[in-house]
Design an enzyme around this catalytic site. Structure first.
Site, PDB file in Angstrom:
ATOM      1  N   ARG A  66      -1.002  13.615  33.951  1.00 61.24           N
ATOM      2  CA  ARG A  66      -1.861  12.455  34.236  1.00 61.24           C
ATOM      3  C   ARG A  66      -2.967  12.731  35.243  1.00 61.24           C
ATOM      4  O   ARG A  66      -3.787  11.853  35.508  1.00 61.24           O
ATOM      5  CB  ARG A  66      -1.056  11.260  34.749  1.00 61.24           C
ATOM      6  CG  ARG A  66       0.003  10.756  33.807  1.00 61.24           C
ATOM      7  CD  ARG A  66      -0.540  10.383  32.463  1.00 61.24           C
ATOM      8  NE  ARG A  66       0.367   9.534  31.719  1.00 61.24           N
ATOM      9  CZ  ARG A  66       0.157   9.164  30.462  1.00 61.24           C
ATOM     10  NH1 ARG A  66      -0.917   9.560  29.826  1.00 61.24           N
ATOM     11  NH2 ARG A  66       1.036   8.389  29.853  1.00 61.24           N
ATOM     12  N   HIS A 181      -3.522  17.020  15.859  1.00 65.10           N
ATOM     13  CA  HIS A 181      -2.744  15.767  15.825  1.00 65.10           C
ATOM     14  C   HIS A 181      -3.210  15.046  14.575  1.00 65.10           C
ATOM     15  O   HIS A 181      -4.207  14.342  14.592  1.00 65.10           O
ATOM     16  CB  HIS A 181      -3.042  14.906  17.052  1.00 65.10           C
ATOM     17  CG  HIS A 181      -2.471  15.449  18.308  1.00 65.10           C
ATOM     18  ND1 HIS A 181      -1.344  14.917  18.888  1.00 65.10           N
ATOM     19  CD2 HIS A 181      -2.860  16.479  19.090  1.00 65.10           C
ATOM     20  CE1 HIS A 181      -1.066  15.606  19.989  1.00 65.10           C
ATOM     21  NE2 HIS A 181      -1.959  16.560  20.131  1.00 65.10           N
ATOM     22  N   ASP A 307       6.411  15.882  24.856  1.00 66.11           N
ATOM     23  CA  ASP A 307       5.295  14.937  24.746  1.00 66.11           C
ATOM     24  C   ASP A 307       5.327  13.960  25.920  1.00 66.11           C
ATOM     25  O   ASP A 307       5.140  12.757  25.784  1.00 66.11           O
ATOM     26  CB  ASP A 307       5.322  14.180  23.418  1.00 66.11           C
ATOM     27  CG  ASP A 307       4.006  13.455  23.150  1.00 66.11           C
ATOM     28  OD1 ASP A 307       4.035  12.389  22.517  1.00 66.11           O
ATOM     29  OD2 ASP A 307       2.960  13.941  23.623  1.00 66.11           O
ATOM     30  N   HIS A 311       4.488   6.671  32.645  1.00 64.11           N
ATOM     31  CA  HIS A 311       3.749   5.417  32.817  1.00 64.11           C
ATOM     32  C   HIS A 311       4.268   4.662  34.014  1.00 64.11           C
ATOM     33  O   HIS A 311       5.448   4.753  34.351  1.00 64.11           O
ATOM     34  CB  HIS A 311       3.963   4.509  31.600  1.00 64.11           C
ATOM     35  CG  HIS A 311       3.128   4.874  30.421  1.00 64.11           C
ATOM     36  ND1 HIS A 311       1.754   4.791  30.423  1.00 64.11           N
ATOM     37  CD2 HIS A 311       3.484   5.307  29.193  1.00 64.11           C
ATOM     38  CE1 HIS A 311       1.309   5.171  29.242  1.00 64.11           C
ATOM     39  NE2 HIS A 311       2.318   5.484  28.467  1.00 64.11           N
TER      40      HIS A 311
END
Lengths: 425, 167, 325
Positions: A66, A181, A307, A311
């Site tokens: 992040r 992707h 992955d 959050h």
């Protein structure tokens, strides 16, 4: 400081080692011998790991720390600390940071930041197109020089097939690997779940399997056209697996990975709008999950990644379709993989290979193995201890996991990076 | 051995006691379900001209929080406007007085009667509110664990039985 | 998988979030209770004191005057205090999250929230985060559920048709985007309707719709054959923009309810439409105005059904509270 790791069971798939064997590390952080100490070797420290398994440090093909851009969710410091607590010594970071990794400066900055904290190494993927906008090629050579291990457009759609073709051709000229992707943005529309009976019941817009297969078909055709080496990231459907298998059988240089959560969960785990199960690509049907597991066994899928998308709590405390997708997955990568072994899907050696030597091959980095001369990036775990994942357990800043409450067998006890003990439980 | 009481005889008493009130041309309202049975019988025997009303007090009970919604609620039916009427309110057993309190609240939500006279088949000991019958077929002294119940067989005959409350 | 938080540990309904998972007895109880509330609406003082002293908050994040007014009247007839919160789209743009709004309102000692929101699952999210004594009634969440509307429709059908176990019922229109359709399908299934049909082009049917227990038809004449009731869903004109149907004309030709198409249904078939109707699109004017179209006491029935639902969940909440104390 030189180190001797003794009495452990060494599991090194790339050297076919699966037996009790000691490991000797010099004070530059390299493996100097396996099995017997070299003459005159004096270990400054000895680690007795009887009852434990010693394997190469895990290589996570996709994790997002992040930083830079979303530091309110997590940072390189917090996430590399979480990674080593989970036995992960190498992480690959996709280019969709803010700003995007499309300049050598960004690539260097991220590696440098990780290096400063001295825990997990971060290898960035460079942007395939400038700003991931899908129109102009990025400076792949400069990015490669700066340490990028491959190129990707991350989750940004690359719909101009001519641009995609050119990007692949350019990458192929220099033998770079393209990470794809595959998801058609129009068929994905505003979907947030698999298009199937669960989505219908819950009144949520579905993403059809065709969104993946249409894109995979297109990408495979261009791979064949351009002879680029390609890696398909986080496939979710049985149909797509079939297509990859067929391409591999025809001799195309394609590899694929899937996520630890897609190997265990299906659309039914969403239950009554559990946002912890909101992921992209979505959790699909039982049939799809079973196909992913078979693909592992066959080798069609050769790596399992986390992955990792940490959050803050609010991101998941919203109605399902507007909650943010993603699982905080570093700390469940090994446990979920070991669970596959317990359930009989794969054996332990293959499981470790899927997390070490195979992903290392995909990014062509000399890691994921413990032969003589290898960097001493090591993961040591107790294969018998039973523990339950709780909210308090997380070292990562993200506690967003659908596996809270799950019981696991096997837990990391020590992690070494470059011969230094960076984590001990 | 649960003693029986002669319900029919008591009903006769009640009818006799009500006779003087009929000159005011009252309307009769029975409370579900026992009071409605008694009222039906009274209404017939006393030959009241206006149709019989029935009241279900489920929505006015004071114990909603303890027993919740009862789905077997029957609609209250008051075919005659209650405004300025003399009402004979009929129930089978007057015990604590709470049912009557609820019934009165409900009647007053329909309108403003001129008077309400309470007629019960049995008035028993155990009042919890200052409510007494104006006319009672019989007064019965019972303990706190005793319970008197009215039932009606298929032929329409009323029966009263005293039981020990269980549990 | 999480257990359904509609039910408390004793299996009683403590929130009404969706019809799915309700027992037939519970649904029947709600309809029976609604029946008895009808008479309350017919007398001068249209109130009963059941919820006196309780506060009901209408939290409508999606504008809807009709539904909100019905809930308001229902709550007032139960003698509750009612507060209306019309947040609409603009407030959510100001950034306050759904849960923040709930927390602020909950501080006002709310006993029951009626929640309408544009996202599926919103009512569940709220129910997960309120204190144990607070009840939630879902007034429509995205495309997921609209339980009180389905109960109202069941109430209406029961009024005209009596025995659910002998009926064939067709739902026509945009099932894909309809929360009313989903809830209606569930309630009819629970009440034992042996044949539930959905009629629409494939673009307007959700994936795996048969798994909900219905038969799908793309042809009105086949789908309406011998049915006892037809429920017409409203078609939003924007669906053409989403490439879901080509034009209004074509939709009306194929799926609009006309006298002719109705001819294959039973002679005493009733027609229902949750309104407002697009005449000439879903339904022909002559059919809409015919006596078979039972649009009538939807309002008074709607109030009675909502009174029944609120009284029931509050009663269960209170009982659970008493038991703890």
């Amino acid at each position: 400081m030189s180190l001797a790791i003794v009495n452990g069971h060494l599991l090194d798939p790339s050297h076919d080692v699966d037996t009790k064997r000691d490991l000797f590390i010099d004070d530059d952080g390299f493996v100097v011998a396996v099995g017997m100490a070299p003459d005159g070797f004096q270990a400054d420290k000895t680690l007795d790991v009887s009852g434990k398994i010693v394997c190469p440090g895990l290589v996570d093909l996709r994790a997002r720390p992040r930083e830079p851009g979303l530091e309110y969710k997590a940072t390189i410091e917090s996430e590399t600390a979480a990674a080593v607590s989970a036995g992960i010594t190498t992480m690959v970071c996709p280019p969709d940071t803010m700003p995007v990794i499309d300049t050598p400066a960004m690539a260097q900055m991220i590696q440098h930041r990780a290096w400063r904290f001295g825990m997990t190494f971060i290898h960035p993927l460079g942007a395939l197109t400038r700003e991931l906008a899908g129109t102009q090629l990025a400076d792949m050579e400069a990015l490669d020089e700066a340490g990028c291990v491959g190129f990707s457009n991350a989750l940004q759609p690359l719909t101009d097939t001519l641009v995609l073709r050119r990007a692949m051709e350019y990458a192929a000229s220099f033998d770079y690997t393209v990470f794809l992707h595959s998801e058609d943005p129009w068929l994905q529309a505003d979907g947030c779940v698999h298009e199937g009976e669960v989505g219908t019941r819950l009144g949520l817009t579905g993403i059809p399997e065709a969104a993946e297969t249409v894109a995979v078909a297109r990408d495979l055709a261009l791979i064949e056209q351009t002879s680029v080496r390609a890696h398909f990231c986080q496939l979710s459907s049985a149909r797509a697996i079939d297509m990859i298998r067929e391409a591999q059988d025809r001799g195309l240089a394609v590899s694929a990975d899937t996520t630890a959560h897609h190997l265990h969960l299906t659309e039914h785990d969403i239950g009554f709008f559990n946002t912890q199960c909101h992921v992209r690509p979505p959790l699909r049907s039982q049939r799809d999950r079973d196909a992913l597991r078979s693909a592992l066994k066959e080798g069609v899928v050769s790596a399992i990644c986390s992955d990792h998308q940490p959050h803050e709590a609010d991101a998941k405390l919203a109605p399902f379709s507007i909650s943010e997708p993603g699982v905080s997955g570093l700390e469940t990568l090994l446990p979920l993989t070991l669970k596959l072994v317990d359930e009989g899907s794969i054996d332990l050696t293959q499981a470790i290979a899927l997390l070490t030597s195979e992903p290392a091959n995909i990014i062509s980095v000399d890691t994921g193995h413990l032969g003589e001369g290898a960097t001493a990036d090591i993961c040591i775990f107790d294969p018998e201890v039973i523990w339950t994942l709780t909210d308090e357990y997380f070292v990562s800043r993200g506690h967003n996991s659908p596996f809270i409450g799950w019981e696991f067998r096997g837990q990391v006890t020590h992690t070494l990076v470059g011969g230094r003990l960076v984590f001990e439980r | 051995m649960s003693p029986e009481i002669d319900a029919e005889a008591i009903l006769q008493n009640l009818e006799t006691a009500l006779q003087p009130m009929l000159s005011a041309k009252p309307i009769m309202i029975g409370i579900h379900s026992g009071g409605a049975w008694v009222a039906e019988q009274l209404h017939k025997d006393l030959n009241l001209p206006d149709p019989l009303g029935t009241l279900d007090i489920s929505f006015y009970r004071d114990d909603f929080t303890r027993i919740g919604m009862n789905p077997q609620v029957k609609a209250s039916e008051l075919p005659v406007d209650v405004d300025d009427q003399h009402i004979i309110l009929v129930d089978d057993v007057l015990h604590t007085g709470r049912t009557i309190r609820a019934a009165m609240n409900e009647i007053f939500d329909y309108g403003r009667p001129a008077s309400v006279t309470l007629a019960v088949l049995i008035e028993r000991s155990g009042h919890e509110l200052p409510i007494r019958a104006d006319v009672a077929g019989q007064f019965v002294e019972l303990t706190a664990t005793q319970h008197i119940k009215l039932s009606r067989d298929d032929a329409g005959h009323l029966q009263l039985v005293i039981q020990e409350t269980t549990g | 998988m999480t257990e359904d938080l509609q039910f408390d540990s004793a299996g009683r309904l403590r929130h009404l979030l969706t019809i799915e998972g309700l027992k037939r007895q519970t649904v029947t109880d709600i309809l029976d209770t609604a029946e008895s509330f009808i008479s309350v609406g017919e007398r001068e003082i249209k109130k009963v004191p059941l919820l006196r002293g309780k506060t009901v908050v209408n939290m409508f994040f999606e504008a809807s005057t009709r539904t909100r007014t019905t809930f308001e009247i229902a709550a007032k007839r139960l003698s509750a205090d009612v507060i209306n919160f019309n947040i609409g789209a603009s407030s959510t743009n100001k950034g306050e999250t759904l849960l923040d709004t709930v927390n602020n309102l909950e501080a006002m000692h709310t006993d029951l929230f009626v929640v309408r929101h544009i996202n599926s699952g919103a009512a569940y999210l709220v129910a997960k985060h309120v204190p144990p004594h607070v009840a939630i009634v879902n007034a429509g969440d995205g495309r997921h559920a609209h339980p009180t509307q389905a109960l109202l429709d069941a109430f209406t059908i029961r009024h005209y048709k009596k025995d659910f176990t002998r009926l064939k019922i067709a739902i026509v229109g945009d099932i894909l985007h309809s929360r009313v359709a989903r809830s209606l399908i569930h309630v009819l299934g629970i009440l034992g309707v042996p044949e539930i049909r959905v009629i629409a082009p494939k673009t307007l049917l959700p994936m795996n719709v048969e798994k909900l227990g219905v038969h799908a038809y793309h042809n009105m004449y086949e789908g309406l054959e011998d049915v006892d009731a037809v429920v017409m869903l409203r078609l939003q004109r924007e669906r053409m923009l989403g490439a879901l149907i080509p034009s209004e004309q074509e939709y009306f030709n194929l799926f609009g309810l006309t006298e002719e198409k109705l001819g294959v249904a039973k002679d005493d078939a009733i027609i229902m439409h949750p309104g407002p109707m697009n005449r000439g699109l879903e339904i022909d004017s002559s059919v809409a105005d015919s006596e078979r179209a039972v649009i009538l006491p939807q309002v008074s029935n709607g109030i009675a059904v909502r009174m029944a639902v609120m009284a029931m969940v509050m009663g269960n909440q209170a009982q659970a509270g008493e038991r703890k104390a």
